[in-house]
Design a protein around this motif. Structure first.
Motif, PDB file in Angstrom:
ATOM      1  N   VAL A 162       0.752  -1.201  -0.002  1.00  0.00           N
ATOM      2  CA  VAL A 162      -0.068  -0.041   0.021  1.00  0.00           C
ATOM      3  C   VAL A 162       0.807   1.188  -0.067  1.00  0.00           C
ATOM      4  CG1 VAL A 162      -1.780   1.332   1.418  1.00  0.00           C
ATOM      5  CG2 VAL A 162      -1.903  -1.328   1.201  1.00  0.00           C
ATOM      6  N   PHE A 163       1.971   1.403   0.827  1.00  0.00           N
ATOM      7  CA  PHE A 163       2.920   2.382   1.096  1.00  0.00           C
ATOM      8  C   PHE A 163       3.592   2.656  -0.240  1.00  0.00           C
ATOM      9  CE2 PHE A 163       2.634   1.528   5.883  1.00  0.00           C
ATOM     10  CZ  PHE A 163       1.523   2.300   5.798  1.00  0.00           C
ATOM     11  N   VAL A 164       4.424   1.717  -0.532  1.00  0.00           N
ATOM     12  CA  VAL A 164       5.505   1.735  -1.385  1.00  0.00           C
ATOM     13  C   VAL A 164       5.294   2.697  -2.964  1.00  0.00           C
ATOM     14  CG1 VAL A 164       6.971   0.484  -2.992  1.00  0.00           C
ATOM     15  CG2 VAL A 164       7.049  -0.070  -0.590  1.00  0.00           C
ATOM     16  N   PRO A 165       4.030   2.189  -3.521  1.00  0.00           N
ATOM     17  CA  PRO A 165       3.754   2.902  -4.538  1.00  0.00           C
ATOM     18  C   PRO A 165       3.483   4.615  -4.556  1.00  0.00           C
ATOM     19  CG  PRO A 165       2.421   1.035  -4.489  1.00  0.00           C
ATOM     20  CD  PRO A 165       3.095   1.175  -3.122  1.00  0.00           C
ATOM     21  N   HIS A 166       3.316   4.800  -3.290  1.00  0.00           N
ATOM     22  CA  HIS A 166       3.088   6.338  -2.841  1.00  0.00           C
ATOM     23  C   HIS A 166       4.225   7.001  -2.572  1.00  0.00           C
ATOM     24  CE1 HIS A 166      -1.074   5.593  -3.956  1.00  0.00           C
ATOM     25  NE2 HIS A 166      -0.988   4.533  -3.210  1.00  0.00           N
ATOM     26  N   MET A 167       5.546   6.411  -2.290  1.00  0.00           N
ATOM     27  CA  MET A 167       6.576   6.814  -1.741  1.00  0.00           C
ATOM     28  C   MET A 167       7.435   7.499  -2.972  1.00  0.00           C
ATOM     29  SD  MET A 167       8.008   3.815   0.878  1.00  0.00           S
ATOM     30  CE  MET A 167       7.554   3.887   2.333  1.00  0.00           C
ATOM     31  N   GLN A 168       8.015   8.479  -2.345  1.00  0.00           N
ATOM     32  CA  GLN A 168       8.860   9.309  -3.381  1.00  0.00           C
ATOM     33  C   GLN A 168      10.085   8.512  -3.709  1.00  0.00           C
ATOM     34  OE1 GLN A 168      10.032  12.813  -1.000  1.00  0.00           O
ATOM     35  NE2 GLN A 168       8.068  13.943  -1.677  1.00  0.00           N
ATOM     36  N   THR A 169      10.567   8.738  -4.972  1.00  0.00           N
ATOM     37  CA  THR A 169      11.684   7.877  -5.632  1.00  0.00           C
ATOM     38  C   THR A 169      12.821   8.093  -4.796  1.00  0.00           C
ATOM     39  OG1 THR A 169      10.661   7.963  -7.934  1.00  0.00           O
ATOM     40  CG2 THR A 169      12.928   7.589  -7.846  1.00  0.00           C
ATOM     41  N   VAL A 176      13.294   8.463  -1.774  1.00  0.00           N
ATOM     42  CA  VAL A 176      12.889   7.707  -0.341  1.00  0.00           C
ATOM     43  C   VAL A 176      13.324   6.235  -0.637  1.00  0.00           C
ATOM     44  CG1 VAL A 176      11.253   6.927   1.487  1.00  0.00           C
ATOM     45  CG2 VAL A 176      11.437   9.429   0.731  1.00  0.00           C
ATOM     46  N   LEU A 177      12.605   5.774  -1.648  1.00  0.00           N
ATOM     47  CA  LEU A 177      12.600   4.206  -2.007  1.00  0.00           C
ATOM     48  C   LEU A 177      14.131   4.001  -2.440  1.00  0.00           C
ATOM     49  CD1 LEU A 177       9.650   3.823  -4.382  1.00  0.00           C
ATOM     50  CD2 LEU A 177      10.182   3.016  -2.085  1.00  0.00           C
ATOM     51  N   ARG A 178      14.752   4.843  -2.954  1.00  0.00           N
ATOM     52  CA  ARG A 178      16.288   4.470  -3.365  1.00  0.00           C
ATOM     53  C   ARG A 178      17.088   4.284  -1.795  1.00  0.00           C
ATOM     54  NH1 ARG A 178      16.472   8.839  -7.938  1.00  0.00           N
ATOM     55  NH2 ARG A 178      15.750   7.277  -9.716  1.00  0.00           N
ATOM     56  N   ARG A 179      16.692   5.390  -0.801  1.00  0.00           N
ATOM     57  CA  ARG A 179      17.385   5.241   0.400  1.00  0.00           C
ATOM     58  C   ARG A 179      16.921   3.959   1.028  1.00  0.00           C
ATOM     59  NH1 ARG A 179      16.428  10.890   0.883  1.00  0.00           N
ATOM     60  NH2 ARG A 179      14.499  10.341   2.148  1.00  0.00           N
ATOM     61  N   LEU A 180      15.921   3.582   0.895  1.00  0.00           N
ATOM     62  CA  LEU A 180      15.468   2.492   1.460  1.00  0.00           C
ATOM     63  C   LEU A 180      16.150   1.033   1.034  1.00  0.00           C
ATOM     64  CD1 LEU A 180      11.684   3.118   2.028  1.00  0.00           C
ATOM     65  CD2 LEU A 180      13.285   2.666   3.874  1.00  0.00           C
ATOM     66  N   LEU A 181      16.216   1.322  -0.480  1.00  0.00           N
ATOM     67  CA  LEU A 181      17.124  -0.058  -1.060  1.00  0.00           C
ATOM     68  C   LEU A 181      18.478   0.052  -0.732  1.00  0.00           C
ATOM     69  CD1 LEU A 181      16.158  -2.351  -2.958  1.00  0.00           C
ATOM     70  CD2 LEU A 181      16.666  -0.702  -4.794  1.00  0.00           C
ATOM     71  N   ALA A 182      19.130   1.057  -0.712  1.00  0.00           N
ATOM     72  CA  ALA A 182      20.560   1.399  -0.241  1.00  0.00           C
ATOM     73  C   ALA A 182      20.771   1.113   0.903  1.00  0.00           C
ATOM     74  CB  ALA A 182      21.033   2.860  -0.686  1.00  0.00           C
ATOM     75  N   SER A 183      20.047   1.150   2.012  1.00  0.00           N
ATOM     76  CA  SER A 183      20.299   0.881   3.347  1.00  0.00           C
ATOM     77  C   SER A 183      18.877   0.568   4.023  1.00  0.00           C
ATOM     78  CB  SER A 183      20.972   2.324   4.061  1.00  0.00           C
ATOM     79  OG  SER A 183      20.917   1.919   5.276  1.00  0.00           O
ATOM     80  N   PRO A 184      18.386  -0.627   3.838  1.00  0.00           N
ATOM     81  CA  PRO A 184      17.244  -1.275   4.064  1.00  0.00           C
ATOM     82  C   PRO A 184      17.170  -1.330   5.564  1.00  0.00           C
ATOM     83  CG  PRO A 184      18.507  -2.944   3.079  1.00  0.00           C
ATOM     84  CD  PRO A 184      19.172  -1.404   3.211  1.00  0.00           C
ATOM     85  N   LEU A 223      10.157  -5.821  -3.324  1.00  0.00           N
ATOM     86  CA  LEU A 223       9.019  -4.713  -3.872  1.00  0.00           C
ATOM     87  C   LEU A 223       9.514  -3.444  -4.145  1.00  0.00           C
ATOM     88  CD1 LEU A 223       5.873  -4.295  -3.930  1.00  0.00           C
ATOM     89  CD2 LEU A 223       6.146  -3.626  -1.273  1.00  0.00           C
ATOM     90  N   ILE A 224      10.466  -3.022  -3.313  1.00  0.00           N
ATOM     91  CA  ILE A 224      11.017  -1.553  -3.609  1.00  0.00           C
ATOM     92  C   ILE A 224      11.681  -1.410  -4.862  1.00  0.00           C
ATOM     93  CG2 ILE A 224      12.571   0.138  -2.654  1.00  0.00           C
ATOM     94  CD1 ILE A 224      11.913  -0.763   0.119  1.00  0.00           C
ATOM     95  N   ALA A 225      12.454  -2.631  -5.048  1.00  0.00           N
ATOM     96  CA  ALA A 225      13.174  -2.564  -6.468  1.00  0.00           C
ATOM     97  C   ALA A 225      12.639  -2.547  -7.419  1.00  0.00           C
ATOM     98  CB  ALA A 225      14.217  -3.764  -6.412  1.00  0.00           C
ATOM     99  N   SER A 226      11.276  -3.503  -7.422  1.00  0.00           N
ATOM    100  CA  SER A 226      10.389  -3.525  -8.593  1.00  0.00           C
ATOM    101  C   SER A 226       9.667  -2.264  -8.717  1.00  0.00           C
ATOM    102  CB  SER A 226       9.145  -4.727  -8.040  1.00  0.00           C
ATOM    103  OG  SER A 226       8.097  -4.765  -8.833  1.00  0.00           O
TER     104      SER A 226
END
Length: 175
Positions: free
Chosen positions: A141-148, A150-158, A166-169
């Motif tokens: 629910v959250f990930v599609p609405h997160m800023q790019t 933020v998603l990059r930071r989550l992927l780099a340092s999860p 899901l984030i990478a997708s």
């Protein structure tokens, strides 16, 4: 009334409607007087704000149960957990689950409210706060609405709760 957000919740001095969430100082002051503790009142106000934010965002995202109070409580618990505020969620819920008379007093003070704090509601929040899968459950629910960014930071340092796949997708779909 908004067609996107078709109802208004009134919590005396905290309300939500087509123009957003409004919090009046008297709400937090009354909570502090009733609870006898400013920290507990701050935890209650914070959770309530995230709960109401859940209604707003889920309505905007066209989530089917956006107006369900348990869904909004679960949303608030998940977001606060993601933000490192799980202890504040637990403190609020534990207080209300152990102090039913205070929950009843607040219910009487804010009789316009559709969803006063109750011992059962507090137990539900505690159960969600202790559920290690809660945040992962909400990520679709959250990930599609997160800023790019933020998603990059989550992927780099999860963090532990992040669903890297899901984030990478999601990021791959944005390219």
């Amino acid at each position: 009334r908004s067609t996107l957000f078709p109802y208004t919740t009134l919590f005396r001095s905290l309300f939500i409607g087509p123009s957003g969430i409004v919090l009046c100082a008297e709400y937090s002051e009354q909570l502090a007087r009733t609870l006898g503790d400013r920290a507990k009142a701050a935890d209650a106000v914070l959770f309530t704000l995230f709960h109401e934010l859940g209604h707003v965002l889920l309505a905007q995202w066209r989530y089917p149960s956006f107006d369900n109070e348990e869904v909004a409580d679960e949303f608030a618990t998940a977001v606060m957990t993601m933000l490192g505020q799980r202890a504040r969620v637990r403190a609020k819920a534990e207080f209300f689950s152990k102090n039913a008379s205070v929950a009843d007093a607040i219910s009487k003070l804010f009789r316009d409210d559709r969803h006063p704090v109750s011992a059962q509601r507090a137990r539900n929040i505690l159960r969600w706060a202790d559920d290690p899968t809660l945040v992962r459950k909400w990520q679709p629910v959250f990930v599609p609405h997160m800023q790019t960014a933020v998603l990059r930071r989550l992927l780099a340092s999860p963090p532990a709760w992040a669903d890297r796949e899901l984030i990478a997708s999601e990021l791959a779909g944005r390219r």
